[in-house]
Design a protein around this motif. Sequence first.
Motif, PDB file in Angstrom:
ATOM      1  N   ILE A  65      -1.286   9.497   0.009  1.00 51.28           N
ATOM      2  CA  ILE A  65       0.091   8.673   0.201  1.00 51.28           C
ATOM      3  C   ILE A  65       0.057   8.240   1.488  1.00 51.28           C
ATOM      4  O   ILE A  65       0.035   8.719   2.331  1.00 51.28           O
ATOM      5  N   TYR A  66       0.609   6.830   1.390  1.00 48.65           N
ATOM      6  CA  TYR A  66       0.964   6.134   2.411  1.00 48.65           C
ATOM      7  C   TYR A  66       2.444   5.907   2.532  1.00 48.65           C
ATOM      8  O   TYR A  66       3.154   5.523   1.529  1.00 48.65           O
ATOM      9  N   THR A  67       2.835   6.334   3.749  1.00 46.60           N
ATOM     10  CA  THR A  67       4.259   6.091   4.221  1.00 46.60           C
ATOM     11  C   THR A  67       4.497   5.017   5.196  1.00 46.60           C
ATOM     12  O   THR A  67       3.377   4.717   5.843  1.00 46.60           O
ATOM     13  N   GLU A  68       5.561   5.046   5.850  1.00 50.32           N
ATOM     14  CA  GLU A  68       5.801   3.784   6.901  1.00 50.32           C
ATOM     15  C   GLU A  68       5.047   4.331   8.322  1.00 50.32           C
ATOM     16  O   GLU A  68       4.658   3.368   8.937  1.00 50.32           O
ATOM     17  N   ASN A  75      -0.920  10.165  11.726  1.00 49.11           N
ATOM     18  CA  ASN A  75      -0.053   9.252  11.946  1.00 49.11           C
ATOM     19  C   ASN A  75      -1.067   7.758  11.903  1.00 49.11           C
ATOM     20  O   ASN A  75      -2.106   7.753  12.252  1.00 49.11           O
ATOM     21  N   VAL A  76      -0.378   7.005  11.105  1.00 49.51           N
ATOM     22  CA  VAL A  76      -1.097   5.450  11.182  1.00 49.51           C
ATOM     23  C   VAL A  76      -0.358   4.413  11.389  1.00 49.51           C
ATOM     24  O   VAL A  76       1.006   4.514  11.677  1.00 49.51           O
ATOM     25  N   SER A  77      -1.147   3.266  11.629  1.00 49.94           N
ATOM     26  CA  SER A  77      -0.268   2.150  11.947  1.00 49.94           C
ATOM     27  C   SER A  77      -0.823   0.852  10.827  1.00 49.94           C
ATOM     28  O   SER A  77      -1.884   1.252  10.551  1.00 49.94           O
ATOM     29  N   LEU A  98       0.943  -1.243   0.025  1.00 51.26           N
ATOM     30  CA  LEU A  98      -0.097   0.025  -0.041  1.00 51.26           C
ATOM     31  C   LEU A  98       0.853   1.206   0.056  1.00 51.26           C
ATOM     32  O   LEU A  98       0.442   2.445  -0.093  1.00 51.26           O
ATOM     33  N   GLU A  99       2.137   1.203   0.017  1.00 46.53           N
ATOM     34  CA  GLU A  99       2.962   2.299   0.233  1.00 46.53           C
ATOM     35  C   GLU A  99       3.098   3.042  -0.989  1.00 46.53           C
ATOM     36  O   GLU A  99       3.073   2.447  -2.167  1.00 46.53           O
TER      37      GLU A  99
END
Length: 102
Positions: free
Chosen positions: A43-46, A57-59, A27-28
């Motif tokens: 946009i998905y990052t770490e 902020n997500v997990s 999904l990054e």
Amino acid sequence: MKPFYVFILVSMMFGLSACSPSGPGPLEGKWRLEGGLIPMTVIYTETTEESMGIISNVSYRHDGNDIYVTYESGIAEGHSVRFTRVNNSTFASEFGTLRRVR
């Protein structure tokens, strides 16, 4: 002594196989959300998700073809969204379809 080492090795192998990847995995990157109320770029990052200029902020939790994104901050804090992988460039969710931006 030898059975002890075999036990440790087997235990480590089971422990490692139970670990799921952290972070967004497939999904990054940059996506276009279509079919929802408002088409938008996401946009998905770490550790974050950015959409409409808002960074949250997500997990992530991986379960087969599903990736669960849990919001750790922002207006959606505490909520999770499930994205189901359709193919390498498409994920489906209750909010619409994510298509990879190239």
